[in-house]
Structures are given as structure tokens and as C-alpha cells.
Write a protein that holds these residues in place. Structure first.
Motif, PDB file in Angstrom:
ATOM      1  N   LEU A  38       1.170   9.473  -1.516  1.00  0.00           N
ATOM      2  CA  LEU A  38       2.464   9.560  -0.857  1.00  0.00           C
ATOM      3  C   LEU A  38       2.296  10.279   0.477  1.00  0.00           C
ATOM      4  CD1 LEU A  38       5.648   9.601  -0.762  1.00  0.00           C
ATOM      5  CD2 LEU A  38       5.492  11.801  -1.966  1.00  0.00           C
ATOM      6  N   VAL A  39       2.846   9.706   1.532  1.00  0.00           N
ATOM      7  CA  VAL A  39       2.969  10.420   2.797  1.00  0.00           C
ATOM      8  C   VAL A  39       4.445  10.468   3.132  1.00  0.00           C
ATOM      9  CG1 VAL A  39       2.595   8.366   4.251  1.00  0.00           C
ATOM     10  CG2 VAL A  39       2.163  10.630   5.195  1.00  0.00           C
ATOM     11  N   TYR A  40       4.897  11.622   3.607  1.00  0.00           N
ATOM     12  CA  TYR A  40       6.323  11.792   3.889  1.00  0.00           C
ATOM     13  C   TYR A  40       6.476  12.910   4.912  1.00  0.00           C
ATOM     14  CZ  TYR A  40       6.979  16.217   1.394  1.00  0.00           C
ATOM     15  OH  TYR A  40       6.952  17.541   1.029  1.00  0.00           O
ATOM     16  N   GLY A  41       7.710  13.305   5.196  1.00  0.00           N
ATOM     17  CA  GLY A  41       8.004  14.235   6.274  1.00  0.00           C
ATOM     18  C   GLY A  41       7.692  15.689   6.050  1.00  0.00           C
ATOM     19  N   GLY A  42       7.109  16.052   4.921  1.00  0.00           N
ATOM     20  CA  GLY A  42       6.586  17.399   4.724  1.00  0.00           C
ATOM     21  C   GLY A  42       7.575  18.476   4.330  1.00  0.00           C
ATOM     22  N   GLY A  43       8.836  18.114   4.113  1.00  0.00           N
ATOM     23  CA  GLY A  43       9.841  19.119   3.769  1.00  0.00           C
ATOM     24  C   GLY A  43       9.888  19.440   2.286  1.00  0.00           C
ATOM     25  N   ARG A  44      10.511  20.571   1.977  1.00  0.00           N
ATOM     26  CA  ARG A  44      10.642  20.988   0.579  1.00  0.00           C
ATOM     27  C   ARG A  44      12.069  20.859   0.069  1.00  0.00           C
ATOM     28  NH1 ARG A  44      13.215  25.794   0.898  1.00  0.00           N
ATOM     29  NH2 ARG A  44      12.840  27.107   2.723  1.00  0.00           N
ATOM     30  N   THR A  45      12.997  20.410   0.925  1.00  0.00           N
ATOM     31  CA  THR A  45      14.407  20.337   0.539  1.00  0.00           C
ATOM     32  C   THR A  45      14.839  18.900   0.291  1.00  0.00           C
ATOM     33  OG1 THR A  45      15.167  20.158   2.833  1.00  0.00           O
ATOM     34  CG2 THR A  45      14.941  22.382   1.922  1.00  0.00           C
TER      35      THR A  45
END
Length: 195
Positions: free
Chosen positions: A36-43
């Protein structure tokens, strides 16, 4: 195995159905052995899709800007967290790493990210599938708007036909992995009669 880019909201949305879908997508990508690659946020849905993939033993690459990371929004438990200087670099990095794209429900940022990669597919900049997970009809109005573009001569039907829209995440991922878009002439014949 493939690397799947997921665009989605940094908020939860008003219905648990969106969180549940994000969890299923993250778990599915990981359980099938994909990254998975995504925008790196935790929220929001972003954090949920990443946490689900990690919990299922998957590899998760996050790409986030320094500005957002400095605000402590970055997910600290990822396989690989890449901090970049701009939103342009963030999107380019995710697009370069990805073999295909899925948009879960989200806001303007999600729409903007998805529209860019779908445009790149349309122009032949990359041969990567673009898909909308239509959770509880969330993307139905957008698909209707795309059809309006076709009806009004701003988008070719053959280009729109390459957009993958599914409400079932397993079927959606299967199509993203196996359907590769063709490049069609983007510009309509200006000498032709008005629609």
C-alpha cells in the motif's frame, strides 16, 4: 506483487460505512501480498487503511509533506515514511511508486489527487488503472458528472469507459490489477459538427 496507491480522506466521514470500507481495503491489499502507498497520515480513512494493512502484515509506504509531518499528522508506524517538500512532489512520488490507483471516499484533496492520475492515464503519461470504490453510492454523483462531460463533448466515452467503478473492494482490486488502460485520442475533432 503490485503497489496500490489509495487516495482517501484525512477525516472519518459521517458514516461508519466509510471507515469499514477503508479497513477492508487495507486488509485486502496486504492479505493479497501487495504493498500500500498512500498519503502518510495517521488520521481519518488514511490512518484506517494504513493500520489495517499493517495489522494484516502488509508493507505500507507513506508519502507526506514536511509541513504536514511537522504538524504531527504523519503516521509513525509505517514500513516506510517518505517526507517530501511539496504537495507536487508528494503526488508524483505516490504516482511513480504505484501500479494502480484506488480512491476511497474523501474530500477535495482526494478528488484532486484522483483527477490528476486519471488525467495522466487519459494522456498516456502512465498505463495505470484508476478506480473509484463507490461506498454506499458516494461517487455516484461524480460518475454522473463524468457522463455529463461525455454528453457535452468534453470527454470521450472510450476514455470514461476505462474508469473502474465498483462497490465491492475485492472485485475492484481484481480489475485494477488486471485491466490496463489504452490510450485514445483525447482531443475531439474540432471540424466535426457540434454535438
Amino acid at each position: 506483487m503490485a503497489t496500490i496507491c489509495v487516495f482517501c480522506g484525512a477525516n472519518n466521514g459521517c458514516d461508519k460505512v466509510y471507515l469499514d470500507a477503508a479497513e477492508r481495503v487495507g486488509r485486502l491489499i496486504a492479505s493479497e501480498g501487495h504493498t500500500l502507498v498512500y498519503g502518510g497520515g495517521r488520521t481519518g480513512l488514511m490512518g484506517t487503511v494504513a493500520d489495517a494493512a499493517l495489522a494484516a502484515g502488509g508493507q505500507v509506504v507513506g508519502v507526506i509533506t514536511r509541513l504536514l509531518s511537522d504538524k504531527e499528522i504523519a503516521h509513525s508506524g509505517l514500513t516506510d515514511l517518505r517526507i517530501v517538500d511539496s504537495m507536487h512532489e508528494r503526488k508524483l512520488t505516490m504516482a511513480t511508486l504505484a501500479d494502480g490507483f484506488i480512491a476511497l471516499p474523501g474530500g477535495i484533496g482526494t478528488l484532486e489527487e484522483f483527477a490528476e492520475v486519471f488525467t495522466w492515464t487519459q494522456l498516456g503519461i502512465h498505463p495505470k488503472s484508476c478506480a473509484l470504490l463507490d461506498v454506499d453510492g458516494y461517487y455516484r454523483p461524480l460518475v454522473e458528472f463524468f457522463n455529463r462531460m461525455v454528453d457535452n463533448g468534453f470527454l470521450g466515452q472510450e476514455q470514461l469507459d476505462q474508469l473502474i467503478v465498483e462497490s465491492d473492494e475485492r472485485r475492484l482490486l481484481e480489475r485494477v490489477l488486471h485491466e490496463k488502460p489504452e490510450v485514445f485520442l483525447k482531443w475531439l475533432d474540432n471540424s466535426a459538427e457540434i454535438c
